[in-house]
Design a protein around this motif. Structure first.
Motif, PDB file in Angstrom:
ATOM      1  N   ASP A 130       0.850  -0.884  -0.279  1.00 39.60           N
ATOM      2  CA  ASP A 130       0.478  -0.099   0.169  1.00 39.60           C
ATOM      3  C   ASP A 130       1.124   1.108   0.136  1.00 39.60           C
ATOM      4  O   ASP A 130       0.386   2.005   0.414  1.00 39.60           O
ATOM      5  N   LYS A 131       2.681   1.055  -0.475  1.00 41.63           N
ATOM      6  CA  LYS A 131       2.865   2.786  -0.581  1.00 41.63           C
ATOM      7  C   LYS A 131       3.235   2.588  -2.186  1.00 41.63           C
ATOM      8  O   LYS A 131       3.276   1.889  -3.032  1.00 41.63           O
ATOM      9  N   ARG A 132       3.963   4.084  -2.472  1.00 43.06           N
ATOM     10  CA  ARG A 132       3.533   4.459  -3.079  1.00 43.06           C
ATOM     11  C   ARG A 132       5.429   4.143  -3.860  1.00 43.06           C
ATOM     12  O   ARG A 132       6.079   4.247  -2.990  1.00 43.06           O
ATOM     13  N   VAL A 133       5.391   2.966  -5.066  1.00 39.88           N
ATOM     14  CA  VAL A 133       6.403   2.930  -5.266  1.00 39.88           C
ATOM     15  C   VAL A 133       6.541   3.106  -6.845  1.00 39.88           C
ATOM     16  O   VAL A 133       5.902   3.126  -7.236  1.00 39.88           O
ATOM     17  N   TYR A 134       8.511   3.132  -7.111  1.00 38.81           N
ATOM     18  CA  TYR A 134       8.331   3.679  -8.761  1.00 38.81           C
ATOM     19  C   TYR A 134       8.963   2.623  -8.938  1.00 38.81           C
ATOM     20  O   TYR A 134       9.818   1.421  -8.654  1.00 38.81           O
ATOM     21  N   VAL A 135       8.581   2.261 -10.309  1.00 37.95           N
ATOM     22  CA  VAL A 135       9.066   1.490 -11.347  1.00 37.95           C
ATOM     23  C   VAL A 135       9.725   1.013 -12.578  1.00 37.95           C
ATOM     24  O   VAL A 135       8.001   2.220 -13.548  1.00 37.95           O
ATOM     25  N   LEU A 136      10.009   0.696 -13.220  1.00 41.88           N
ATOM     26  CA  LEU A 136       9.898   0.466 -14.546  1.00 41.88           C
ATOM     27  C   LEU A 136       9.882  -0.219 -15.778  1.00 41.88           C
ATOM     28  O   LEU A 136       8.996  -0.270 -15.119  1.00 41.88           O
ATOM     29  N   PRO A 137       8.927   0.638 -16.876  1.00 41.36           N
ATOM     30  CA  PRO A 137       8.083  -0.385 -17.809  1.00 41.36           C
ATOM     31  C   PRO A 137       8.883  -1.941 -17.985  1.00 41.36           C
ATOM     32  O   PRO A 137       9.951  -1.681 -17.512  1.00 41.36           O
ATOM     33  N   PRO A 138       8.051  -2.001 -17.626  1.00 41.67           N
ATOM     34  CA  PRO A 138       8.787  -4.180 -18.200  1.00 41.67           C
ATOM     35  C   PRO A 138       9.054  -4.316 -19.160  1.00 41.67           C
ATOM     36  O   PRO A 138       9.232  -3.432 -20.227  1.00 41.67           O
ATOM     37  N   PRO A 139      10.119  -4.883 -19.124  1.00 39.76           N
ATOM     38  CA  PRO A 139       9.999  -5.801 -18.204  1.00 39.76           C
ATOM     39  C   PRO A 139      11.527  -5.230 -17.044  1.00 39.76           C
ATOM     40  O   PRO A 139      12.104  -6.285 -16.204  1.00 39.76           O
ATOM     41  N   SER A 140      11.752  -4.404 -17.300  1.00 44.15           N
ATOM     42  CA  SER A 140      12.612  -3.936 -16.548  1.00 44.15           C
ATOM     43  C   SER A 140      12.692  -3.538 -14.922  1.00 44.15           C
ATOM     44  O   SER A 140      13.665  -4.179 -14.002  1.00 44.15           O
ATOM     45  N   SER A 141      11.227  -3.690 -14.810  1.00 43.99           N
ATOM     46  CA  SER A 141      11.316  -3.760 -13.043  1.00 43.99           C
ATOM     47  C   SER A 141      10.850  -5.419 -12.496  1.00 43.99           C
ATOM     48  O   SER A 141      10.709  -4.976 -11.808  1.00 43.99           O
ATOM     49  N   ALA A 142      10.948  -5.951 -13.383  1.00 46.21           N
ATOM     50  CA  ALA A 142      11.468  -7.739 -13.270  1.00 46.21           C
ATOM     51  C   ALA A 142      11.994  -8.382 -12.044  1.00 46.21           C
ATOM     52  O   ALA A 142      11.050  -8.776 -11.347  1.00 46.21           O
ATOM     53  N   GLU A 143      12.753  -7.510 -11.538  1.00 41.81           N
ATOM     54  CA  GLU A 143      13.781  -8.169 -10.699  1.00 41.81           C
ATOM     55  C   GLU A 143      13.211  -7.848  -9.069  1.00 41.81           C
ATOM     56  O   GLU A 143      12.896  -8.320  -8.447  1.00 41.81           O
ATOM     57  N   LEU A 144      12.690  -6.680  -9.243  1.00 41.64           N
ATOM     58  CA  LEU A 144      11.507  -6.051  -8.440  1.00 41.64           C
ATOM     59  C   LEU A 144      10.708  -6.772  -7.667  1.00 41.64           C
ATOM     60  O   LEU A 144       9.919  -7.081  -6.651  1.00 41.64           O
ATOM     61  N   LEU A 145       9.570  -6.834  -9.005  1.00 43.87           N
ATOM     62  CA  LEU A 145       8.726  -7.343  -9.198  1.00 43.87           C
ATOM     63  C   LEU A 145       8.436  -9.195  -8.303  1.00 43.87           C
ATOM     64  O   LEU A 145       7.930  -9.241  -7.847  1.00 43.87           O
ATOM     65  N   THR A 146       9.219  -9.233  -8.802  1.00 43.32           N
ATOM     66  CA  THR A 146       9.394 -11.194  -8.653  1.00 43.32           C
ATOM     67  C   THR A 146       9.875 -10.563  -6.793  1.00 43.32           C
ATOM     68  O   THR A 146       8.922 -11.945  -6.736  1.00 43.32           O
ATOM     69  N   LEU A 147      10.705 -10.041  -6.192  1.00 39.68           N
ATOM     70  CA  LEU A 147      10.851 -10.302  -5.046  1.00 39.68           C
ATOM     71  C   LEU A 147      10.119 -10.439  -4.366  1.00 39.68           C
ATOM     72  O   LEU A 147       9.408 -11.299  -3.484  1.00 39.68           O
ATOM     73  N   PHE A 148       8.274  -9.800  -4.664  1.00 38.00           N
ATOM     74  CA  PHE A 148       7.555  -9.318  -3.959  1.00 38.00           C
ATOM     75  C   PHE A 148       6.791 -10.963  -4.009  1.00 38.00           C
ATOM     76  O   PHE A 148       6.295 -12.055  -3.114  1.00 38.00           O
ATOM     77  N   LYS A 149       6.904 -11.390  -5.051  1.00 37.58           N
ATOM     78  CA  LYS A 149       6.365 -13.029  -5.791  1.00 37.58           C
ATOM     79  C   LYS A 149       7.319 -14.438  -4.555  1.00 37.58           C
ATOM     80  O   LYS A 149       6.314 -14.728  -4.210  1.00 37.58           O
ATOM     81  N   ARG A 150       8.294 -14.247  -4.556  1.00 32.56           N
ATOM     82  CA  ARG A 150       9.168 -14.818  -3.858  1.00 32.56           C
ATOM     83  C   ARG A 150       9.119 -14.446  -2.198  1.00 32.56           C
ATOM     84  O   ARG A 150       8.708 -15.802  -1.600  1.00 32.56           O
ATOM     85  N   GLU A 151       8.322 -13.716  -1.787  1.00 30.43           N
ATOM     86  CA  GLU A 151       8.399 -13.607  -0.439  1.00 30.43           C
ATOM     87  C   GLU A 151       6.693 -13.463   0.073  1.00 30.43           C
ATOM     88  O   GLU A 151       6.021 -13.430   1.100  1.00 30.43           O
ATOM     89  N   GLY A 152       5.661 -14.122  -1.380  1.00 33.08           N
ATOM     90  CA  GLY A 152       4.532 -15.064  -1.259  1.00 33.08           C
ATOM     91  C   GLY A 152       3.570 -13.006  -1.046  1.00 33.08           C
ATOM     92  O   GLY A 152       2.780 -13.591  -0.779  1.00 33.08           O
ATOM     93  N   LEU A 153       4.055 -11.960  -1.512  1.00 31.51           N
ATOM     94  CA  LEU A 153       3.127 -11.106  -1.492  1.00 31.51           C
ATOM     95  C   LEU A 153       2.133 -10.739  -2.990  1.00 31.51           C
ATOM     96  O   LEU A 153       2.547 -11.175  -4.014  1.00 31.51           O
ATOM     97  N   ASP A 154       1.692  -9.790  -3.431  1.00 32.01           N
ATOM     98  CA  ASP A 154       0.744  -9.612  -4.384  1.00 32.01           C
ATOM     99  C   ASP A 154       1.813  -8.059  -4.935  1.00 32.01           C
ATOM    100  O   ASP A 154       1.332  -7.101  -3.781  1.00 32.01           O
ATOM    101  N   THR A 155       2.124  -8.106  -6.279  1.00 32.11           N
ATOM    102  CA  THR A 155       2.242  -6.757  -6.470  1.00 32.11           C
ATOM    103  C   THR A 155       1.210  -5.701  -6.646  1.00 32.11           C
ATOM    104  O   THR A 155       1.460  -4.708  -6.718  1.00 32.11           O
ATOM    105  N   ASN A 156      -0.541  -6.738  -6.714  1.00 30.52           N
ATOM    106  CA  ASN A 156      -1.098  -5.169  -6.900  1.00 30.52           C
ATOM    107  C   ASN A 156      -1.394  -4.459  -5.777  1.00 30.52           C
ATOM    108  O   ASN A 156      -2.278  -3.154  -4.856  1.00 30.52           O
TER     109      ASN A 156
END
Length: 540
Positions: A130-156
């Motif tokens: 629920d925080k404001r985060v900057y992300v690069l256009p896909p696929p450049s943001s993949a590492e950061l979003l994969t980190l969320f998935k690895r921790e069982g968190l919803d990127t939405n």
């Protein structure tokens, strides 16, 4: 008839003759960088400045990248440039059938991290919900979003915003987490007097390649010698740049990036060296298995549904089809003459070499197997195959050090099987061993996170360290384990059903020493046994 080895020797001889013209006439090519001039591209600058490209017969035009400009791979596929530097997202292009080839991975670890201001105390992926985060256009943001998935968190659960590339937005509270490079923005924040936290994908097991040197299949087919020569000269430039950092910084500051201060370039060079890891792996090394994991992450994040084979991403300089066709032509013309001169000698040497290679491979494999077996024996309990007491203490201290550094809450268990002596007395020690193995299997089934640490301390005593886990969660896990043990009897090899219970002492981690925390958990365990067993007690 010519042997296979003989045909290869003749073919390679004539192939070398075929490529000789490239050493006498320079060919002009272009290299598109992915960002502004800085130490991030030092290897290419030094290959140019030190004459490595010129020695290879190539004239190279290095093109600077810019924010918001067409990405390097698009320029490559549009045939605007001959080579480009990009990120691991090149795997997506390959899965979607686009004719790109990866030649070398310069950074073995991605520099992309989330940066937060120290006073906001956002230190974990969970803190960004629920925080404001900057992300690069896909696929450049993949590492950061994969980190969320690895921790069982919803990127939405993230409030994602398109990055501005301006670190001032973090300072002015326009965003809570800034997607930046570990080699760049932290220096700027420090110069401005701001303390910061870094949330790095690598700390959570997410490890992508970065700054991949790429070209197209067409370029590789039409100019194989140029592709090979350019790649080798570029890697030589990287070796020189990282071995002569201060000289490289001076050249980059004077000729390429005068707007970057020398201290900033030195900071960047230090971080780039850590990401390239030249003292550990060969510069440019790529592992196909690791590429497959990266490609799978892109699929799971929904960044592509391409199904093309990722193995087509790599160029094997020694086995291109067009070279083999040329080999066949020259072999047909020269085989008889060369056979008369060297056939008998080469056959003897080839046979001897093969035998020696086989002997060495066999010895090396035996040695590797012995080393692995010794490592397992030194760190694992021989009965249950989980960590023994010594390894649990060593690994536990390492995890606690990380937990303290990241300000994670953690808990530790001591588990003891109730009345285990009666099992040995009534059924024998072999059945007692089966009970211990059965208990270990139940414990592993109830531990869902890879980084939780389980060990057998001796006899019927087990210990469990849970990192990034508060007391309430730990107690729930302990209760689940007790219920699993109580409700899952063991059927022995002799078809005897044995039911057993356990007691658990739980303690919050309040010391960086695994030994002190175990003492607290053991006190709680003692009270659990005193109060009737088959229960959880919390250390106060």
């Amino acid at each position: 008839m010519l042997s296979y080895a003989m045909r290869m020797l003749i073919g390679s001889t004539f192939l070398n003759m075929l490529y000789l013209p490239f050493s006498f006439a320079q060919q002009e090519i272009s290299l598109q960088l992915r960002w502004y001039h800085q130490f991030q591209f030092a290897g290419y600058y030094m290959a140019l400045e030190k004459g490595f490209y010129q020695d290879a017969g190539i004239k190279v035009n290095i093109l600077e990248g810019k924010a918001g400009s067409l990405n390097p791979v698009s320029k490559l596929l549009n045939e605007e440039v001959d080579f480009a530097v990009t990120n691991s997202g090149v795997a997506i292009h390959r899965m979607e059938g686009k004719p790109v080839l990866a030649l070398a991975a310069i950074m073995q670890t991605s520099p992309l991290v989330w940066i937060t201001l120290k006073d906001k105390n956002l230190t974990r992926p969970q803190d960004l919900i629920d925080k404001r985060v900057y992300v690069l256009p896909p696929p450049s943001s993949a590492e950061l979003l994969t980190l969320f998935k690895r921790e069982g968190l919803d990127t939405n659960s993230l409030i994602k915003k398109a990055t501005s590339h301006k670190i001032e937005d973090l300072i002015e509270d326009k965003v809570d987490a800034f997607d930046g490079y570990i080699s760049n923005e932290p220096f700027l924040l420090k110069e401005l007097g701001y303390e910061y936290n870094l949330i790095s994908p690598k700390d959570y097991g997410v490890n992508f390649y970065s700054d991949i040197l790429v070209t197209t299949e067409k370029m590789a087919m039409q100019n194989p010698a140029v592709v090979k020569a350019f790649t080798q000269a570029s890697l030589k430039g990287w070796e020189y740049a990282l071995a002569n950092i201060e000289e490289s910084i001076e050249i980059i500051h004077h000729k390429y990036a005068p707007n970057k201060s020398l201290p900033h370039l030195r900071y960047e060079a230090e971080k780039i060296y850590e990401l390239v890891m030249p003292n550990i792996v060969q510069i440019g090394h790529m592992n196909p298995g690791r590429w497959r994991v990266i490609a799978q992450n892109y699929r799971e994040l929904g960044m592509t549904d391409g199904q093309h084979d990722i193995s087509g991403l790599f160029l094997n300089h020694s086995d291109e089809n067009f070279r083999w066709l040329i080999n066949i032509v020259f072999i047909a013309l020269a085989s008889i003459l060369v056979l008369i001169i060297i056939a008998w000698r080469f056959a003897y040497l080839s046979s001897s070499l093969k035998r020696e290679i086989h002997r060495r491979q066999y010895a090396e494999n035996r040695l590797k197997k012995s080393i692995e077996e010794l490592k397992i024996k030194a760190t694992h309990d021989p009965l249950t195959q989980i960590y023994n007491r010594r390894a649990f203490f060593e690994k536990g201290d390492e995890l606690l050090e990380l937990a303290y550094r990241k300000n994670f809450k953690s808990c530790i268990f001591m588990l003891d099987l109730d009345h285990f002596k009666l099992v040995n007395d009534n059924y024998g020690h072999s059945v007692g061993d089966q009970v211990l193995i059965h208990t270990t299997q139940l414990l592993n089934q109830n531990i869902v996170r890879k980084y939780d640490l389980l060990g057998r301390l001796g006899g019927e005593e087990f210990a469990l360290l849970l990192i990034d886990c508060d007391l309430e969660m730990a107690v729930n896990i302990a209760k689940r384990i007790l219920k699993s043990i109580e409700t899952t009897p063991l059927t022995t090899k002799d078809k005897v059903n044995i039911s057993i219970t356990a007691s658990i002492g739980v303690s919050e981690v309040n010391s960086s020493s695994i030994e002190q925390n175990l003492i607290n958990a053991d006190k709680a365990l003692y009270i659990a046994k005193e109060e009737g067993r088959n229960r959880v007690n919390i250390y106060n």
